[in-house]
Design an enzyme around this catalytic site. Structure first.
Site, PDB file in Angstrom:
ATOM      1  N   SER A 140       0.975  -1.269  -0.033  1.00  0.00           N
ATOM      2  CA  SER A 140       0.070   0.154  -0.098  1.00  0.00           C
ATOM      3  C   SER A 140       0.636   1.236  -0.029  1.00  0.00           C
ATOM      4  CB  SER A 140      -0.901  -0.016   1.132  1.00  0.00           C
ATOM      5  OG  SER A 140      -1.702   1.185   1.356  1.00  0.00           O
ATOM      6  N   LYS A 166      -1.422  -0.787  -4.352  1.00  0.00           N
ATOM      7  CA  LYS A 166      -2.404  -0.057  -3.872  1.00  0.00           C
ATOM      8  C   LYS A 166      -1.779   1.276  -3.810  1.00  0.00           C
ATOM      9  CE  LYS A 166      -4.710   0.381   0.525  1.00  0.00           C
ATOM     10  NZ  LYS A 166      -5.739  -0.314   1.636  1.00  0.00           N
ATOM     11  N   LYS A 168      -2.904   5.342  -2.542  1.00  0.00           N
ATOM     12  CA  LYS A 168      -3.814   6.155  -1.905  1.00  0.00           C
ATOM     13  C   LYS A 168      -4.281   7.269  -2.946  1.00  0.00           C
ATOM     14  CE  LYS A 168      -3.731   4.019   2.020  1.00  0.00           C
ATOM     15  NZ  LYS A 168      -5.024   3.614   2.866  1.00  0.00           N
ATOM     16  N   ASP A 193      -7.238   3.435  -2.865  1.00  0.00           N
ATOM     17  CA  ASP A 193      -7.977   3.460  -1.922  1.00  0.00           C
ATOM     18  C   ASP A 193      -8.222   5.138  -1.552  1.00  0.00           C
ATOM     19  OD1 ASP A 193      -8.630   3.275   0.699  1.00  0.00           O
ATOM     20  OD2 ASP A 193      -7.180   2.316   1.599  1.00  0.00           O
ATOM     21  N   GLU A 218     -11.146   1.100  -3.588  1.00  0.00           N
ATOM     22  CA  GLU A 218     -11.505   0.896  -1.849  1.00  0.00           C
ATOM     23  C   GLU A 218     -12.038   2.062  -1.316  1.00  0.00           C
ATOM     24  OE1 GLU A 218      -8.036  -0.822   0.246  1.00  0.00           O
ATOM     25  OE2 GLU A 218      -8.776  -0.515   2.168  1.00  0.00           O
ATOM     26  N   ASP A 243     -13.679  -1.054   3.196  1.00  0.00           N
ATOM     27  CA  ASP A 243     -12.909  -1.108   4.382  1.00  0.00           C
ATOM     28  C   ASP A 243     -13.523  -0.461   5.624  1.00  0.00           C
ATOM     29  OD1 ASP A 243     -10.970  -0.682   6.439  1.00  0.00           O
ATOM     30  OD2 ASP A 243      -9.456   0.297   5.056  1.00  0.00           O
ATOM     31  N   LYS A 267     -10.160  -5.950   8.304  1.00  0.00           N
ATOM     32  CA  LYS A 267      -9.085  -5.727   9.025  1.00  0.00           C
ATOM     33  C   LYS A 267      -9.502  -6.304  10.442  1.00  0.00           C
ATOM     34  CE  LYS A 267      -7.285  -1.701   6.977  1.00  0.00           C
ATOM     35  NZ  LYS A 267      -7.320  -0.166   6.922  1.00  0.00           N
ATOM     36  N   GLY A 295      -4.202  -3.928   6.388  1.00  0.00           N
ATOM     37  CA  GLY A 295      -3.216  -3.626   7.418  1.00  0.00           C
ATOM     38  C   GLY A 295      -3.273  -2.358   7.873  1.00  0.00           C
TER      39      GLY A 295
HETATM   40  O1  OSB Z   1      -7.157   2.364   4.421  1.00  0.00           O
HETATM   41  O2  OSB Z   1      -6.127   0.305   4.500  1.00  0.00           O
HETATM   42  C1  OSB Z   1      -6.107   1.634   4.947  1.00  0.00           C
HETATM   43  C2  OSB Z   1      -2.863   2.309   6.941  1.00  0.00           C
HETATM   44  C3  OSB Z   1      -3.276   2.989   8.020  1.00  0.00           C
HETATM   45  C4  OSB Z   1      -4.833   3.336   7.991  1.00  0.00           C
HETATM   46  C5  OSB Z   1      -5.627   2.887   6.914  1.00  0.00           C
HETATM   47  C6  OSB Z   1      -5.136   1.940   5.776  1.00  0.00           C
HETATM   48  C7  OSB Z   1      -3.699   1.893   5.858  1.00  0.00           C
HETATM   49  C8  OSB Z   1      -3.087   0.996   4.769  1.00  0.00           C
HETATM   50  C9  OSB Z   1      -1.682   0.398   5.111  1.00  0.00           C
HETATM   51  O3  OSB Z   1      -3.485   1.231   3.438  1.00  0.00           O
HETATM   52  C10 OSB Z   1      -1.668  -1.058   5.060  1.00  0.00           C
HETATM   53  C11 OSB Z   1      -0.640  -1.708   5.421  1.00  0.00           C
HETATM   54  O4  OSB Z   1      -0.431  -2.128   6.722  1.00  0.00           O
HETATM   55  O5  OSB Z   1       0.390  -1.869   4.768  1.00  0.00           O
HETATM   56 MG    MG Z   2      -8.470   1.236   3.301  1.00  0.00          MG
END
Ligand code: OSB
Ligand code: MG
Length: 375
Positions: A140, A166, A168, A193, A218, A243, A267, A295
């Protein structure tokens, strides 16, 4: 199991690079750890509540308060049948899943250790297929300063062996990110995401992504929303993943009932732990809805438990579970590494979480510690 003592730690670790999402940047990653002592064993759990109430309303501060003033006092000195009895025992506290999950994880670790099996094997007991030995993973990538830099960072992870990326996004930093990534990597599974940053009125932004052949989109809409996602879904071609909106198995049931999504990111901490995560797994698997494990930049303690969950048969898509070096230069457990040949991470096979705590390093990154016993 008879719970004799619970230790609570507030840990603070520096990420190798800032992680930027639609709710802001994060460089210092704080979390709480729980060590639950019962029947001569110690189970470990991680609360992934963060420094700021951005992803969730919970923070390390609220989780400390809820754990130390309510949840832990309800458990110390008490006999509890096992992890599945925890939900009812803690239901007197409304909400606060990230606080509860730290205890749920520790109790699952204890239950697996007591049976002398890995957490993955323990969680997989109901399934004929058993647990996978390796789980597919992706990475991510936070919001980067430019599109050029985004493509460069994808390239670095691609070279390390990651085969699902992924990215953001946030309003104004959305379609162009997907286009730049797709142009540079025509065949790579890429997903976006939004962390709840858009509204249904922004549907045109997502329609413009239809041609990009994305793996999924996402959580584009609100943290509390399920309904508007059900309205967005028929307007776009990209598979829709939830999520933030799925706080429990009931929310998964609502999402399925109104066809609000195509995929769920499970999660375990967001749904108060592994017991509830497995309920969602069973519900979705029964109707063929694909799942993956999300995660929260976990330490090795949380990562071991994420991997154990991802080993269940219904988790068919790559999880947000990356190698330790992607997050931290040093961790409180031995590092997890990527199996480059197939973009997987091996699931710990030892009893319980299957990791050993580096107590010296844990002490070095602990800001505050308290032990709870019966008076
Ligand atoms: O939205 O999935 C999410 C990390 C912190 C808060 C929200 C998210 C995330 C990640 C990181 O996308 C995923 C990871 O632990 O690598
Ligand atoms: Mg997410």
């Amino acid at each position: 199991m008879k719970i004799e003592r619970i230790d609570l730690y507030h840990v603070s670790m520096r990420l190798v690079s800032p992680f930027v999402t639609s709710f802001g940047p994060q460089q210092q990653r704080d979390c709480l750890l729980t060590a639950v002592h019962a029947d001569g064993l110690t189970g470990w759990g991680e609360s992934v509540a963060t420094n700021d109430p951005g992803y969730s309303y919970e923070t390390t501060g609220t989780a400390w308060h809820i754990l130390s003033d309510f949840l832990i006092p309800a458990l110390v000195g008490r006999e509890i049948a096992g992890p599945e009895a925890l939900g009812p025992a803690l239901s007197f506290v409304r909400g606060h899943p990230l606080a509860k999950a730290a205890l749920d994880q520790a109790l699952w670790d204890l239950a697996a250790q007591a049976d002398g099996v890995s957490l993955a094997a323990k969680l997989a007991e109901p399934y004929a297929e058993g647990a996978k030995a390796r789980v597919p993973v992706g990475v991510s990538i936070g919001i980067q300063p430019s599109l050029e830099r985004t493509v460069e960072v994808i390239g670095q992870y691609y070279d390390q062996g990651y085969r699902r990326i992924k990215l953001k996004i946030k309003p104004g930093h959305d379609v162009a990110v997907g286009r730049a990534a797709r142009a540079a990597f025509p065949d790579l599974p890429i997903m976006l995401d939004a962390n709840s940053a858009f509204r249904l009125e922004d549907a045109a932004v997502f329609q413009a992504m239809d041609e990009l052949n994305l793996l999924m989109l996402e959580q584009p809409l609100g943290y509390e929303d399920i309904y508007d996602h059900s309205r967005l879904r028929p307007l776009i071609k990209t598979p829709l993943c939830l999520d933030e909106s799925i706080h429990s198995d009931d929310h998964a049931r609502y999402a399925l009932a109104i066809e609000a999504c195509d995929i769920i990111n499970v999660k375990p901490s967001r749904v108060a732990g592994w017991t509830e995560a497995r309920r969602i797994h069973d519900r979705c698997r029964a109707v063929g809805m694909p799942l993956w494990v999300g995660g929260m930049l976990e330490t090795g303690v949380g990562r071991a438990a994420q991997l154990a969950l991802a080993a269940l048969p219904g988790f068919t898509l790559p999880g947000d579970i990356s190698a330790t070096e992607r997050y931290y230069t040093r961790d409180i457990t031995a590092p997890f590494t990527l199996n480059r040949e197939d973009s997987t991470i091996s699931v710990p096979a030892g009893p319980g979480l299957g990791v050993e705590i580096d107590h010296d390093y844990l002490a070095a990154v602990t800001l505050r510690r308290e032990s709870f016993t019966t008076p």
